[in-house]
Design a protein around this motif. Structure first.
Motif, PDB file in Angstrom:
ATOM      1  N   LEU A 238       0.843  -1.195   0.000  1.00 51.37           N
ATOM      2  CA  LEU A 238       0.000   0.000   0.000  1.00 51.37           C
ATOM      3  C   LEU A 238       0.872   1.238   0.000  1.00 51.37           C
ATOM      4  CD1 LEU A 238      -2.682  -0.920   2.714  1.00 51.37           C
ATOM      5  CD2 LEU A 238      -2.929  -1.094   0.238  1.00 51.37           C
ATOM      6  N   ASN A 239       0.337   2.323  -0.542  1.00 56.59           N
ATOM      7  CA  ASN A 239       1.020   3.607  -0.516  1.00 56.59           C
ATOM      8  C   ASN A 239       0.000   4.684  -0.187  1.00 56.59           C
ATOM      9  OD1 ASN A 239       3.323   5.388  -1.025  1.00 56.59           O
ATOM     10  ND2 ASN A 239       2.102   6.116  -2.741  1.00 56.59           N
ATOM     11  N   THR A 240       0.232   5.432   0.871  1.00 59.11           N
ATOM     12  CA  THR A 240      -0.727   6.447   1.296  1.00 59.11           C
ATOM     13  C   THR A 240      -0.523   7.741   0.526  1.00 59.11           C
ATOM     14  OG1 THR A 240      -0.849   5.509   3.520  1.00 59.11           O
ATOM     15  CG2 THR A 240      -1.610   7.780   3.252  1.00 59.11           C
ATOM     16  N   LEU A 241      -1.610   8.266  -0.019  1.00 60.43           N
ATOM     17  CA  LEU A 241      -1.608   9.589  -0.634  1.00 60.43           C
ATOM     18  C   LEU A 241      -2.137  10.594   0.380  1.00 60.43           C
ATOM     19  CD1 LEU A 241      -3.056   8.768  -4.167  1.00 60.43           C
ATOM     20  CD2 LEU A 241      -0.664   9.112  -3.539  1.00 60.43           C
ATOM     21  N   PHE A 242      -1.516  11.771   0.407  1.00 56.16           N
ATOM     22  CA  PHE A 242      -1.885  12.813   1.358  1.00 56.16           C
ATOM     23  C   PHE A 242      -2.440  14.025   0.620  1.00 56.16           C
ATOM     24  CE2 PHE A 242       1.403  10.281   3.314  1.00 56.16           C
ATOM     25  CZ  PHE A 242       0.926  10.074   4.596  1.00 56.16           C
ATOM     26  N   LEU A 243      -3.349  14.726   1.272  1.00 51.98           N
ATOM     27  CA  LEU A 243      -3.874  15.987   0.758  1.00 51.98           C
ATOM     28  C   LEU A 243      -3.253  17.101   1.584  1.00 51.98           C
ATOM     29  CD1 LEU A 243      -5.794  17.409  -1.198  1.00 51.98           C
ATOM     30  CD2 LEU A 243      -7.592  17.185   0.520  1.00 51.98           C
ATOM     31  N   ALA A 244      -2.427  17.911   0.941  1.00 53.08           N
ATOM     32  CA  ALA A 244      -1.656  18.937   1.643  1.00 53.08           C
ATOM     33  C   ALA A 244      -2.113  20.332   1.237  1.00 53.08           C
ATOM     34  CB  ALA A 244      -0.166  18.787   1.338  1.00 53.08           C
ATOM     35  N   GLN A 256     -11.918  24.846   0.855  1.00 50.80           N
ATOM     36  CA  GLN A 256     -12.604  23.883   1.713  1.00 50.80           C
ATOM     37  C   GLN A 256     -13.580  23.024   0.922  1.00 50.80           C
ATOM     38  OE1 GLN A 256     -12.697  22.732   4.930  1.00 50.80           O
ATOM     39  NE2 GLN A 256     -10.693  23.715   5.081  1.00 50.80           N
ATOM     40  N   ALA A 257     -14.234  23.612  -0.074  1.00 52.33           N
ATOM     41  CA  ALA A 257     -15.178  22.846  -0.894  1.00 52.33           C
ATOM     42  C   ALA A 257     -14.460  21.728  -1.650  1.00 52.33           C
ATOM     43  CB  ALA A 257     -15.905  23.766  -1.864  1.00 52.33           C
ATOM     44  N   VAL A 258     -13.289  22.032  -2.216  1.00 55.49           N
ATOM     45  CA  VAL A 258     -12.513  21.011  -2.926  1.00 55.49           C
ATOM     46  C   VAL A 258     -12.014  19.956  -1.946  1.00 55.49           C
ATOM     47  CG1 VAL A 258     -10.440  20.586  -4.297  1.00 55.49           C
ATOM     48  CG2 VAL A 258     -11.862  22.594  -4.764  1.00 55.49           C
ATOM     49  N   ARG A 259     -11.486  20.392  -0.813  1.00 56.22           N
ATOM     50  CA  ARG A 259     -11.000  19.452   0.200  1.00 56.22           C
ATOM     51  C   ARG A 259     -12.107  18.511   0.632  1.00 56.22           C
ATOM     52  NH1 ARG A 259     -11.779  19.642   5.592  1.00 56.22           N
ATOM     53  NH2 ARG A 259     -10.378  18.351   6.887  1.00 56.22           N
ATOM     54  N   ARG A 260     -13.285  19.046   0.928  1.00 50.72           N
ATOM     55  CA  ARG A 260     -14.393  18.225   1.402  1.00 50.72           C
ATOM     56  C   ARG A 260     -14.849  17.238   0.334  1.00 50.72           C
ATOM     57  NH1 ARG A 260     -14.574  17.184   5.945  1.00 50.72           N
ATOM     58  NH2 ARG A 260     -14.711  15.084   5.130  1.00 50.72           N
ATOM     59  N   LEU A 262     -13.059  15.857  -2.007  1.00 49.67           N
ATOM     60  CA  LEU A 262     -12.088  14.772  -2.125  1.00 49.67           C
ATOM     61  C   LEU A 262     -12.170  13.819  -0.942  1.00 49.67           C
ATOM     62  CD1 LEU A 262      -8.979  16.719  -3.506  1.00 49.67           C
ATOM     63  CD2 LEU A 262     -10.637  15.348  -4.772  1.00 49.67           C
ATOM     64  N   LEU A 263     -12.267  14.342   0.254  1.00 46.08           N
ATOM     65  CA  LEU A 263     -12.352  13.479   1.438  1.00 46.08           C
ATOM     66  C   LEU A 263     -13.650  12.672   1.443  1.00 46.08           C
ATOM     67  CD1 LEU A 263     -10.924  15.871   4.185  1.00 46.08           C
ATOM     68  CD2 LEU A 263      -9.771  13.919   3.110  1.00 46.08           C
ATOM     69  N   ASP A 264     -14.738  13.272   0.970  1.00 47.94           N
ATOM     70  CA  ASP A 264     -16.009  12.540   0.932  1.00 47.94           C
ATOM     71  C   ASP A 264     -15.980  11.423  -0.112  1.00 47.94           C
ATOM     72  OD1 ASP A 264     -17.023  14.145   2.908  1.00 47.94           O
ATOM     73  OD2 ASP A 264     -18.228  15.405   1.593  1.00 47.94           O
ATOM     74  N   ALA A 265     -15.278  11.674  -1.223  1.00 40.44           N
ATOM     75  CA  ALA A 265     -15.231  10.671  -2.303  1.00 40.44           C
ATOM     76  C   ALA A 265     -14.256   9.540  -1.993  1.00 40.44           C
ATOM     77  CB  ALA A 265     -14.861  11.337  -3.616  1.00 40.44           C
ATOM     78  N   ALA A 266     -13.242   9.825  -1.176  1.00 34.14           N
ATOM     79  CA  ALA A 266     -12.143   8.872  -0.982  1.00 34.14           C
ATOM     80  C   ALA A 266     -12.581   7.487  -0.484  1.00 34.14           C
ATOM     81  CB  ALA A 266     -11.113   9.477  -0.024  1.00 34.14           C
ATOM     82  N   PRO A 267     -13.542   7.360   0.438  1.00 31.33           N
ATOM     83  CA  PRO A 267     -13.907   6.003   0.888  1.00 31.33           C
ATOM     84  C   PRO A 267     -14.412   5.100  -0.234  1.00 31.33           C
ATOM     85  CG  PRO A 267     -14.743   7.648   2.433  1.00 31.33           C
ATOM     86  CD  PRO A 267     -14.224   8.396   1.243  1.00 31.33           C
ATOM     87  N   GLY A 268     -14.947   5.677  -1.293  1.00 30.21           N
ATOM     88  CA  GLY A 268     -15.427   4.873  -2.414  1.00 30.21           C
ATOM     89  C   GLY A 268     -14.372   4.517  -3.427  1.00 30.21           C
ATOM     90  N   TRP A 269     -13.157   5.005  -3.239  1.00 26.30           N
ATOM     91  CA  TRP A 269     -12.076   4.730  -4.186  1.00 26.30           C
ATOM     92  C   TRP A 269     -11.445   3.366  -3.899  1.00 26.30           C
ATOM     93  CZ3 TRP A 269      -9.495  10.182  -3.525  1.00 26.30           C
ATOM     94  CH2 TRP A 269     -10.297  11.133  -4.194  1.00 26.30           C
TER      95      TRP A 269
END
Length: 269
Positions: A238-244, A256-260, A262-269
């Motif tokens: 595994l390789n962790t990707l970070f949002l910085a 904040q809208a873009v951050r949210r 991406l974080l909301d979509a990530a569990p479905g990836w």
């Protein structure tokens, strides 16, 4: 004779250079590029400018007051990030997206050229914050014709006759797989190197050889039988990707809208 006034921007740059005692830009055939002193000055003024931008852009009636500058790996941007933020763009967000490698992305983030960056390296730089976004899972894959020639389970020795495809001469993804799954070093050089994982995928599907790819990138080809996993380890690498981001811009509504998103979509990836 009336003399033409020197352009304001050029005059301001020269004044700054005189005040600092060093050049801020070097001339190149297609324009100018910042010197080390220019990059340092950009980092020093980024914080006050970001705060000023936040104040000036804080218009309650505008959902996305300013353009968001976002960076990340080209393949992940195309496959995951852009679909996740497409709805924001449809609602009026202005977005500028840059693909790049981790060090350059973090340089651009620190210098204020990016607001957000998806990076495969956890930022250790002063002035940046980061949160885990997604764990990439990797698979050793090849076209079915190659898989039929190999034993089950596949071994490093058996793979000596299979060409290897990588996105970089150093083959970091392949080498990590050999080290973590096979518990040995990969001593071969790749047979084919192409600096885009999507091109690596296309070459492997076409029968060029084997490679290690993130599963999000080749899931459709695996489902269709165009690719075959050559080994299914109990614990895949595994390789962790970070949002910085920088705290100075992280509070802006559009960021904040873009951050949210991406974080909301990530569990479905």
């Amino acid at each position: 004779m009336k003399l033409r006034a020197q352009p304001t921007v050029t005059a301001q740059v020269r004044a700054l250079e005189e005040a600092l005692g060093r050049p801020l830009f070097d001339r190149v055939p297609r324009g100018v590029v910042p010197t080390a002193a220019g990059d340092e000055l950009a980092r020093r003024v980024a914080d006050p400018l970001d705060r000023l931008d936040t104040v000036l852009a804080d218009e309650p009636g505008t959902p996305y007051p300013r353009t968001v500058f976002l960076g990340g790996p080209a393949e992940f941007l195309a496959a995951r990030v852009l679909p996740a933020v497409a709805g924001l763009v449809a609602d009026g967000l202005e977005l500028r997206v840059t693909a790049g490698l981790p060090d350059q992305l973090l340089d651009d983030l620190v210098a204020g050229r990016l607001d957000l960056a998806v990076t495969s390296v956890r930022p250790r730089r002063r002035g940046l914050t980061a949160e885990p976004l997604h764990d990439e899972e990797f698979a050793l894959v090849a076209a079915p014709a190659w898989a039929r020639r190999l034993p089950d389970p596949v071994t490093p020795h058996a793979l000596r006759g299979v060409p290897l495809v990588a996105y970089a001469e150093e083959a970091p993804i392949l080498r990590r797989w050999w080290r973590t799954v096979f518990d040995t070093r990969l001593t071969r050089t790749p047979n084919l190197v192409v600096a885009d994982l999507r091109a690596v995928l296309a070459a492997v599907v076409a029968g060029a050889g084997a490679s290690v790819l993130p599963t999000y990138l080749c899931e459709r080809q695996l489902a269709a039988g165009e690719l075959v996993p050559l080994l299914r380890p109990a614990v895949p690498p595994l390789n962790t990707l970070f949002l910085a981001t920088r705290p100075q811009v992280g509070g802006r509504r559009e960021v904040q809208a873009v951050r949210r998103a991406l974080l909301d979509a990530a569990p479905g990836w």
